[in-house]
Design an enzyme around this catalytic site. Structure first.
Site, PDB file in Angstrom:
ATOM      1  CG  ASP A 128      31.497  16.136  64.324  1.00 23.85           C
ATOM      2  OD1 ASP A 128      32.578  16.290  64.917  1.00 23.85           O
ATOM      3  OD2 ASP A 128      31.404  15.644  63.192  1.00 23.85           O
ATOM      4  CG  MET A 170      38.349  16.554  64.634  1.00 25.13           C
ATOM      5  SD  MET A 170      38.115  14.874  65.234  1.00 25.13           S
ATOM      6  CE  MET A 170      39.361  14.029  64.263  1.00 25.13           C
ATOM      7  CD  GLU A 188      43.558  37.389  69.104  1.00 23.86           C
ATOM      8  OE1 GLU A 188      43.802  36.176  69.032  1.00 23.86           O
ATOM      9  OE2 GLU A 188      43.773  38.069  70.125  1.00 23.86           O
ATOM     10  CG  HIS A 253      41.690  11.172  64.969  1.00 24.51           C
ATOM     11  ND1 HIS A 253      42.163  11.752  63.803  1.00 24.51           N
ATOM     12  CD2 HIS A 253      40.578  10.487  64.628  1.00 24.51           C
ATOM     13  CE1 HIS A 253      41.377  11.389  62.799  1.00 24.51           C
ATOM     14  NE2 HIS A 253      40.411  10.626  63.268  1.00 24.51           N
TER      15      HIS A 253
HETATM   16  O1  F6P Z   1      32.274  12.710  63.256  1.00 23.97           O
HETATM   17  C1  F6P Z   1      33.297  12.838  64.159  1.00 23.97           C
HETATM   18  C2  F6P Z   1      34.585  13.179  63.470  1.00 23.97           C
HETATM   19  O2  F6P Z   1      35.611  13.201  64.447  1.00 23.97           O
HETATM   20  C3  F6P Z   1      34.585  14.479  62.668  1.00 23.97           C
HETATM   21  O3  F6P Z   1      34.754  15.621  63.473  1.00 23.97           O
HETATM   22  C4  F6P Z   1      35.720  14.223  61.711  1.00 23.97           C
HETATM   23  O4  F6P Z   1      35.538  14.967  60.530  1.00 23.97           O
HETATM   24  C5  F6P Z   1      35.621  12.755  61.428  1.00 23.97           C
HETATM   25  O5  F6P Z   1      34.929  12.187  62.528  1.00 23.97           O
HETATM   26  C6  F6P Z   1      36.938  12.050  61.244  1.00 23.97           C
HETATM   27  O6  F6P Z   1      36.681  10.729  60.926  1.00 23.97           O
HETATM   28  P1  F6P Z   1      37.792   9.588  60.873  1.00 23.97           P
HETATM   29  O7  F6P Z   1      38.179   9.245  62.269  1.00 23.97           O
HETATM   30  O8  F6P Z   1      37.114   8.463  60.186  1.00 23.97           O
HETATM   31  O9  F6P Z   1      38.948  10.153  60.126  1.00 23.97           O
END
Ligand code: F6P
Length: 323
Positions: A128, A170, A188, A253
């Site tokens: 992040d 994410m 855009e 993911h």
């Molecule tokens: O903190 C990293 C992150 O990938 C965020 O971007 C996302 O909101 C969160 O983790 C998702 O978490 P999890 O894998 O527990 O669903």
């Protein structure tokens, strides 16, 4: 200090393994014993702790994920859980810790330090890039490149079918992933928590493009910007523009996996070394990071409470470049 422990915790990030490798090898280089703690704070509580040697981290610098596994521990958030973790560390004679993770990891580390005084240094490992005290976090560069690669591919099909794509990337509380994806991906519009864009302005921009014979458009949405994410935005916008053909794509993911970029491997190695050297020097309760390429240590207190800014000018930049 003779014996330290190391763990990865929270959402995994490409480069965590490279960081772990640096921690283990720097510790061995300086004559310390190093113990790996599996599954973050859960493993600390359950005593999943094992001795690591230099060879334990062979052939991992290029691997995504984390060989120590990771978890978001609910039990560590309780006093009882932290007591159990402390008892385990005592059993293994661990006198200092290196935590590789993000905001939640350092919140736990700070509490633990305040209650039990075990010196801990943190390496920022999260895709992040939302941690105060470092320009970049380990895994961010890889995640952005992964997302951008996906966006380039979506652009091909968006162009062929003359469609509008709402793409969600994410970033729980920040637009750090969304911004370079939008600028580098020729979007855009970008929607990020740091600079609100209204649904009405998205409709206006798309309508103006349509009137200029623009046949396909990309809108990048940071997942944390709006509840319901890209699907919600697409539904609202398309109600007003039924003439357009729209699709939603949630990259998800895939952004957390894959082999770390050269940038992330270097950053991870540098910060892993900095954590061990910092512990040896007597630093505690701090995160190692880099600002303007220089190594800095920031107290966990600041890392977890202060907000790292992201210039709202980026949204204008996206708008200007998509004309
Ligand atoms: O903190 C990293 C992150 O990938 C965020 O971007 C996302 O909101 C969160 O983790 C998702 O978490 P999890 O894998 O527990 O669903």
């Amino acid at each position: 200090m003779k014996r330290i422990g190391v763990y990865t915790s929270g959402g995994d990030a490409p480069g965590m393994n490279a960081c772990l490798r640096a921690v283990v090898r720097t510790a061995v280089y300086h004559g310390l014993e190093v113990y790996g703690i599996k599954r973050g704070y859960n493993g600390m509580i359950n005593g999943e702790i094992f001795k690591m040697e230099s060879s334990s981290v062979s052939n991992i610098v290029q691997l995504g994920g984390t060989m120590l596994k990771s978890a978001r521990s609910k039990e560590f958030m309780t006093k009882e859980g932290r007591q159990k973790a402390y008892d385990q560390l005592q059993k293994f004679g661990i006198e200092g810790l290196v935590a590789i993770g993000g905001n939640g990891t350092f919140t736990g580390a700070k509490l633990f330090f305040e209650e039990y005084g075990i010196p801990t240094l943190g390496a920022p490992g999260t895709i992040d890039n939302d941690l105060y005290g470092t320009d970049y976090t380990i895994g961010y560069d890889t995640a952005v490149n992964t997302a951008l690669d996906a966006i380039d591919k979506i652009r091909d099909t968006a162009d062929s079918h003359e469609r509008v794509f709402f793409i969600e990337v994410m970033g729980r509380d920040s637009g750090y992933i969304a911004v370079p994806c939008a600028i580098g991906g020729g979007a855009e519009i970008v929607m990020i928590p740091e600079a609100k864009v209204t649904i009405e302005s998205i409709i206006d921009t798309l309508r103006a493009g349509w009137n200029r014979m623009k046949t396909s458009s990309i809108i990048i949405i940071a997942e944390g910007e709006i509840e319901g994410g890209a699907t919600k935005v697409a539904t609202k916008v398309m109600e007003a523009l039924p003439q357009m053909d729209a699709r939603v794509s949630i990259i998800g993911h895939v952004q957390r996996g894959g082999s770390p970029t050269a940038f992330d491997r270097l950053l991870a190695s540098r910060l892993g070394i900095a954590c061990v050297v910092g512990l040896i020097e007597g630093k505690k309760n701090m995160m190692a990071g880099t600002i303007n390429s220089s190594l800095v240590y920031t107290p966990f207190e600041e890392t977890i409470t202060k907000k790292k800014g992201l210039s709202p000018n980026f949204t204008q930049m996206v708008e200007m470049l998509s004309i």
